[in-house]
Motif scaffolding. Structure first.
Motif, PDB file in Angstrom:
ATOM      1  N   ALA A 182     -22.235  66.432  78.579  1.00 37.92           N
ATOM      2  CA  ALA A 182     -22.077  65.449  79.657  1.00 37.92           C
ATOM      3  C   ALA A 182     -21.750  66.117  80.994  1.00 37.92           C
ATOM      4  O   ALA A 182     -21.837  65.460  82.046  1.00 37.92           O
ATOM      5  CB  ALA A 182     -20.977  64.445  79.288  1.00 37.92           C
ATOM      6  N   TYR A 183     -21.358  67.409  80.964  1.00 40.56           N
ATOM      7  CA  TYR A 183     -21.038  68.107  82.208  1.00 40.56           C
ATOM      8  C   TYR A 183     -22.321  68.409  82.970  1.00 40.56           C
ATOM      9  O   TYR A 183     -23.441  68.310  82.447  1.00 40.56           O
ATOM     10  CB  TYR A 183     -20.287  69.404  81.914  1.00 40.56           C
ATOM     11  CG  TYR A 183     -18.906  69.201  81.315  1.00 40.56           C
ATOM     12  CD1 TYR A 183     -18.210  68.005  81.491  1.00 40.56           C
ATOM     13  CD2 TYR A 183     -18.290  70.222  80.575  1.00 40.56           C
ATOM     14  CE1 TYR A 183     -16.948  67.825  80.934  1.00 40.56           C
ATOM     15  CE2 TYR A 183     -17.033  70.053  80.028  1.00 40.56           C
ATOM     16  CZ  TYR A 183     -16.373  68.846  80.201  1.00 40.56           C
ATOM     17  OH  TYR A 183     -15.124  68.680  79.656  1.00 40.56           O
ATOM     18  N   SER A 184     -22.132  68.842  84.214  1.00 44.41           N
ATOM     19  CA  SER A 184     -23.274  69.193  85.074  1.00 44.41           C
ATOM     20  C   SER A 184     -23.505  70.707  85.007  1.00 44.41           C
ATOM     21  O   SER A 184     -22.568  71.505  85.176  1.00 44.41           O
ATOM     22  CB  SER A 184     -22.980  68.772  86.518  1.00 44.41           C
ATOM     23  OG  SER A 184     -24.021  69.202  87.371  1.00 44.41           O
ATOM     24  N   TYR A 185     -24.785  71.118  84.758  1.00 40.51           N
ATOM     25  CA  TYR A 185     -25.118  72.527  84.552  1.00 40.51           C
ATOM     26  C   TYR A 185     -26.141  72.988  85.587  1.00 40.51           C
ATOM     27  O   TYR A 185     -27.071  72.252  85.947  1.00 40.51           O
ATOM     28  CB  TYR A 185     -25.714  72.747  83.158  1.00 40.51           C
ATOM     29  CG  TYR A 185     -24.739  72.484  82.033  1.00 40.51           C
ATOM     30  CD1 TYR A 185     -24.060  73.530  81.434  1.00 40.51           C
ATOM     31  CD2 TYR A 185     -24.529  71.193  81.566  1.00 40.51           C
ATOM     32  CE1 TYR A 185     -23.175  73.300  80.386  1.00 40.51           C
ATOM     33  CE2 TYR A 185     -23.639  70.942  80.531  1.00 40.51           C
ATOM     34  CZ  TYR A 185     -22.963  72.002  79.942  1.00 40.51           C
ATOM     35  OH  TYR A 185     -22.084  71.770  78.912  1.00 40.51           O
ATOM     36  N   LYS A 186     -25.939  74.222  86.047  1.00 43.71           N
ATOM     37  CA  LYS A 186     -26.945  74.892  86.868  1.00 43.71           C
ATOM     38  C   LYS A 186     -27.110  76.321  86.340  1.00 43.71           C
ATOM     39  O   LYS A 186     -26.142  77.077  86.284  1.00 43.71           O
ATOM     40  CB  LYS A 186     -26.513  74.941  88.341  1.00 43.71           C
ATOM     41  CG  LYS A 186     -26.589  73.603  89.053  1.00 43.71           C
ATOM     42  CD  LYS A 186     -26.253  73.778  90.546  1.00 43.71           C
ATOM     43  CE  LYS A 186     -26.350  72.447  91.277  1.00 43.71           C
ATOM     44  NZ  LYS A 186     -26.039  72.604  92.737  1.00 43.71           N
ATOM     45  N   TRP A 187     -28.367  76.643  85.975  1.00 44.50           N
ATOM     46  CA  TRP A 187     -28.677  77.992  85.464  1.00 44.50           C
ATOM     47  C   TRP A 187     -29.444  78.771  86.530  1.00 44.50           C
ATOM     48  O   TRP A 187     -30.327  78.224  87.191  1.00 44.50           O
ATOM     49  CB  TRP A 187     -29.537  77.912  84.195  1.00 44.50           C
ATOM     50  CG  TRP A 187     -28.809  77.296  83.039  1.00 44.50           C
ATOM     51  CD1 TRP A 187     -28.780  75.989  82.659  1.00 44.50           C
ATOM     52  CD2 TRP A 187     -27.989  77.995  82.100  1.00 44.50           C
ATOM     53  NE1 TRP A 187     -28.010  75.799  81.556  1.00 44.50           N
ATOM     54  CE2 TRP A 187     -27.505  77.025  81.175  1.00 44.50           C
ATOM     55  CE3 TRP A 187     -27.608  79.325  81.938  1.00 44.50           C
ATOM     56  CZ2 TRP A 187     -26.670  77.367  80.120  1.00 44.50           C
ATOM     57  CZ3 TRP A 187     -26.779  79.657  80.880  1.00 44.50           C
ATOM     58  CH2 TRP A 187     -26.315  78.699  79.989  1.00 44.50           C
ATOM     59  N   PHE A 188     -29.083  80.059  86.666  1.00 48.46           N
ATOM     60  CA  PHE A 188     -29.710  80.909  87.668  1.00 48.46           C
ATOM     61  C   PHE A 188     -30.219  82.187  86.988  1.00 48.46           C
ATOM     62  O   PHE A 188     -29.544  82.764  86.127  1.00 48.46           O
ATOM     63  CB  PHE A 188     -28.718  81.299  88.769  1.00 48.46           C
ATOM     64  CG  PHE A 188     -28.155  80.119  89.519  1.00 48.46           C
ATOM     65  CD1 PHE A 188     -28.763  79.687  90.694  1.00 48.46           C
ATOM     66  CD2 PHE A 188     -27.032  79.443  89.043  1.00 48.46           C
ATOM     67  CE1 PHE A 188     -28.239  78.603  91.385  1.00 48.46           C
ATOM     68  CE2 PHE A 188     -26.515  78.370  89.729  1.00 48.46           C
ATOM     69  CZ  PHE A 188     -27.119  77.934  90.911  1.00 48.46           C
ATOM     70  N   LYS A 189     -31.429  82.594  87.400  1.00 45.67           N
ATOM     71  CA  LYS A 189     -31.980  83.904  87.007  1.00 45.67           C
ATOM     72  C   LYS A 189     -32.211  84.697  88.281  1.00 45.67           C
ATOM     73  O   LYS A 189     -32.991  84.290  89.141  1.00 45.67           O
ATOM     74  CB  LYS A 189     -33.304  83.765  86.242  1.00 45.67           C
ATOM     75  CG  LYS A 189     -33.959  85.092  85.903  1.00 45.67           C
ATOM     76  CD  LYS A 189     -35.300  84.881  85.187  1.00 45.67           C
ATOM     77  CE  LYS A 189     -35.959  86.208  84.844  1.00 45.67           C
ATOM     78  NZ  LYS A 189     -36.451  86.900  86.051  1.00 45.67           N
ATOM     79  N   ASP A 190     -31.493  85.809  88.396  1.00 45.05           N
ATOM     80  CA  ASP A 190     -31.566  86.648  89.610  1.00 45.05           C
ATOM     81  C   ASP A 190     -31.342  85.784  90.861  1.00 45.05           C
ATOM     82  O   ASP A 190     -32.087  85.861  91.852  1.00 45.05           O
ATOM     83  CB  ASP A 190     -32.921  87.364  89.683  1.00 45.05           C
ATOM     84  CG  ASP A 190     -33.145  88.296  88.501  1.00 45.05           C
ATOM     85  OD1 ASP A 190     -32.146  88.841  87.993  1.00 45.05           O
ATOM     86  OD2 ASP A 190     -34.303  88.455  88.076  1.00 45.05           O
ATOM     87  N   ASN A 191     -30.277  84.918  90.752  1.00 45.55           N
ATOM     88  CA  ASN A 191     -29.826  84.059  91.860  1.00 45.55           C
ATOM     89  C   ASN A 191     -30.813  82.943  92.216  1.00 45.55           C
ATOM     90  O   ASN A 191     -30.671  82.299  93.267  1.00 45.55           O
ATOM     91  CB  ASN A 191     -29.514  84.881  93.115  1.00 45.55           C
ATOM     92  CG  ASN A 191     -28.352  85.830  92.881  1.00 45.55           C
ATOM     93  OD1 ASN A 191     -27.368  85.461  92.229  1.00 45.55           O
ATOM     94  ND2 ASN A 191     -28.468  87.047  93.406  1.00 45.55           N
ATOM     95  N   VAL A 192     -31.790  82.692  91.395  1.00 43.65           N
ATOM     96  CA  VAL A 192     -32.734  81.593  91.602  1.00 43.65           C
ATOM     97  C   VAL A 192     -32.509  80.564  90.498  1.00 43.65           C
ATOM     98  O   VAL A 192     -32.532  80.890  89.308  1.00 43.65           O
ATOM     99  CB  VAL A 192     -34.197  82.097  91.581  1.00 43.65           C
ATOM    100  CG1 VAL A 192     -35.146  80.912  91.702  1.00 43.65           C
ATOM    101  CG2 VAL A 192     -34.422  83.115  92.692  1.00 43.65           C
TER     102      VAL A 192
END
Length: 755
Positions: A288-298
């Protein structure tokens, strides 16, 4: 001027330092905060807030816990003993966890409820004990202790070297200490470096802090259970005495729950992701939490988990909605290079056609891994499952007996990181046809005709085996068929048979790693030892000729002068040879040494006379024969020197012992004077004279009595002396003479007159 050093504010309370500096996050809740330190220095504390200012100190800001007044930690560094109060006590928990006797302790304690299963914070340990020999023997102690709150569980120390239980201290992290002299004048031997990778270096008069040396930035970390309350204790103290103080610097904001994906999966850590595999990144938090995934800052995804299939630096930011608390986690992942492999077939020969044979699986070691030296062959297996699970490896791959026709064996290929691929090796039995060669014969070329001689297998045998076969085949030879199958005890190319006259060896024909066929090869050694073939010598007389010959009946003859018969007629001395050949083509050579001989030519005779029993004749001659010599033509001797020669006339001659004839006859005169005479008128020996003196050159003889009185003079025309002087008979006595030749030769002697 002081901007290059840290600043310290020791007026903040323990609660301010923990809540506002060390934690400083809406994601963390700390309770029950207490702090204890120096209460004996008026207006000063042993714990404080620090700020790096514009110095190069690794932490921008944070908390300092010290074993003395905290403000003494402001740079630059200068050597001092330091020391707190002797009434300032130590800490029992620290004593128990490190086994020391602490004094001057400073500690913070608080309760903390983590939001994730991982907790960490960053710190630097600094100490004035990085002086002289002290790191070899002493260290202050500090610890970061954690246990579940409200329990009697023992503390766990987080201030340890990575992946160990070794406490961080000046004893356990130090540079090499060279021999030197202590402040009290004692010599010390020094000690070796320990865990030098964690030591940042020694400080000087430009350093931002006033401590002799310090570690690199270290991380205290541990697994925890999210939602469970833990009790934390941060403590530092002097060990045994209060001098040479130490401090620990805690980075502001570094104490927090973090999302832990474990160690980086990189080649530097020897743990990259295998090519073709994927790796699930799971924060293990509520979806239920909010997620942001980054690869090499993108940004690449907003899902609760993320599956990695490419090399990169990965990061997740999780907002614990509906709060504003945000947690982070990151990991670096490398992808190992692809393991390239080849399925192949290994062909072996079957020496008894029973369908099973012995394979050397190691022959395809490089083939299955495409000749890549960086790939390891971790063995061969009888099933795919065994190869994948790395169990029941074939124990002796160099001598594996197949179980079935066209059996498949599985090779496990690994890179340096443990990634693997499985290659298949099909075991086949060769069915090629090779014609057995006729017996390979040679002649025994040794002096001893024992039927043992060497063969050049590559030159004499291989061409006969490979004639008509495909190009590129190679042949090796063995004494037994089994050796040929297992490729053991290969014969050298220059092979001397071990069974006289006739021996069978086995040729293994190969095509790369594969066996093309195995066939027997019969080796025959023919002997040839005709009688009377020893070297000979013979004499040839000058202007004569002789016949050289060997027995008839051989297949061929060849003389060194080109003749091809069994005999030749020669008239010139020299070295001759004939090589005969028998029906097997074996050769034997007989040598003749023909020596010239001829009659001698006597050129001179050297005569020693007038010497009585020492008279001698030396015959001088020319000629190449072997001669014997004579003065009378009847008695011959080997030497040309004749001794004890009586006076007289001789006809010297030389005779060739080889039968090549006589020399010319050479007249030799040997002269002497009489040693006495008897002038008594009896007609015998009445005169003293030199016999045959008429052949001498002109001479004169003068005779004297024993007193030197001149008596008589004669020459070659005189008949001799009759013993008279002035008509009177001289008495019996010794008389002396001088014989003087016209060529200047002078002979003196004496003789007796007897009456």
């Amino acid at each position: 001027m002081n901007a290059q050093y840290i600043t310290i504010d020791d007026q903040k309370t323990p609660q301010q330092l923990i809540e506002d500096v060390l934690v400083n996050s809406t994601c963390a809740a700390v309770t029950n905060i207490t702090g204890i330190g120096d209460t004996y220095t008026p207006g000063k504390k042993s714990f404080a807030y620090f700020n790096s200012g514009t110095s190069n100190f690794p932490f921008k800001e944070g908390i300092i816990l010290s074993t003395s007044t905290s403000t003494e930690g402001i740079g630059p560094y200068f050597s001092n003993e330091g020391g707190g109060s002797e009434n300032w006590v130590g800490d029992n928990d620290l004593n128990q966890i490190l086994g020391i006797s602490s004094v001057n302790a400073t500690s913070f304690e608080f309760d903390f409820v983590p939001l994730t299963d991982f907790l960490s914070f960053n710190y630097i340990f600094a100490s004035n004990e990085y002086q002289y020999f002290y790191p070899c023997e002493y260290s202050d102690g500090f610890a970061f202790l954690i246990k579940e709150a409200g329990t009697a569980d023992p503390y766990k120390n987080l201030a340890v070297l990575p992946n160990t239980n070794t406490p961080v201290s000046s004893l356990n992290v130090r540079p090499k200490i060279e021999p030197g002299t202590a402040p009290n004048g004692d010599k010390y031997p020094g000690c070796s470096e320990v865990n030098i990778d964690y030591f940042n270096g020694l400080n000087n008069n430009t350093s931002p802090i006033n401590y002799a040396g310090q570690t690199i930035v270290m991380t205290a970390q541990t697994d925890v259970v999210a939602g469970k309350k833990y009790h934390i204790k941060l403590v530092i103290a002097d060990d045994k005495n209060r001098y040479y103080d130490s401090a620990v610097f805690l980075q502001a904001g570094s104490f927090a729950s973090k999302i832990d994906f474990g160690p980086n999966k990189t080649t530097a850590n020897d743990d990259p992701l295998c090519f073709g595999d994927s790796y699930l990144l799971d924060p293990k938090l509520s979806p239920a939490y909010s997620y942001k995934w980054f690869k090499d800052n993108v940004e690449v995804a907003t899902t609760p988990t993320y599956t990695v299939t490419q090399t990169g630096n990965y990061k997740v930011e999780v907002t614990l909605t509906p709060s504003s608390c945000s947690l982070e986690g990151e990991i670096k992942i490398d992808i190992a290079p692809e393991i390239l492999f080849t399925n192949t077939t290994l062909v072996q020969c079957d020496d008894n056609a029973d369908g099973t044979t012995i394979f050397n699986l190691n022959k395809v070691n490089n083939i299955v891994k495409n000749n890549n030296a960086a790939i390891l062959n971790e063995g061969y297996y009888e099933s795919q499952a065994n190869a994948e699970n790395k169990i029941n490896k074939i124990a002796n791959p160099e001598s594996y007996t197949n179980k079935t026709a066209n059996q498949i064996i599985y090779a496990r290929l690994e890179n340096e990181f443990g990634c693997f691929k499985i290659s298949q090796v099909t075991l086949q039995i060769a069915n090629n046809s090779i014609t057995n060669p006729n017996p390979i014969s040679t002649c025994d070329g040794d002096e001893i005709q024992d039927g043992l001689y060497q063969f050049d297998l590559n030159a004499e045998v291989t061409p006969k085996i490979t004639a008509g076969l495909p190009n590129g085949l190679t042949v090796f030879y063995y004494t037994t068929a089994n050796d040929a199958v297992t490729e053991t005890n290969a014969l050298p190319n220059i092979f001397k048979n071990t069974s006289a006259f006739n021996q069978t060896i086995y040729a293994r024909v190969i095509n790369g790693p594969d066996c093309y066929g195995i066939i027997p090869v019969n080796l025959v050694v023919n002997t040839f030892d005709p009688p009377n073939f020893e070297d000979e010598s013979a004499i040839i007389c000058k202007n004569d000729q002789i016949t050289l010959s060997v027995a008839t009946g051989f297949s061929s003859y060849l003389w060194n002068n080109g003749e091809t018969t069994n005999s030749i007629l020669i008239n010139v001395p020299g070295d001759y040879s004939v090589t005969v050949t028998d029906m097997n083509g074996c050769e034997k050579t007989k040598k003749f040494k023909i020596i010239l001989s001829e009659p001698a030519a006597i050129t001179e005779a050297v005569v020693k006379d007038f010497s009585g029993n020492d008279n001698s004749v030396l015959i001088q001659y020319n000629g190449v024969g072997n001669y014997e010599f004579s003065l009378d033509g009847e008695v011959f001797q080997n030497e040309p020197l004749f001794q004890n020669v009586l006076p007289g006339i001789y006809n010297a001659i030389a005779r060739d012992k080889n039968g090549c004839g006589l020399s010319n006859s050479f007249v030799v005169y040997v002269l002497d004077y009489p040693r006495f005479f008897t002038p008594n008128g009896d007609g015998f020996n009445d005169l003293w004279f030199i016999q045959n003196s008429n052949i001498l050159p002109d001479y004169t003889i003068q005779i004297f009595d024993r007193y030197g009185k001149f008596i008589k003079q004669m020459n070659q025309n005189s008949s001799g002396w009759n013993g008279l002087f002035n008509g009177q008979q001289l008495p019996s006595d010794d008389y002396w003479f001088t014989l003087l030749f016209a060529d200047g030769r002078n002979v003196k002697g004496h003789f007796s007159l007897k009456r």
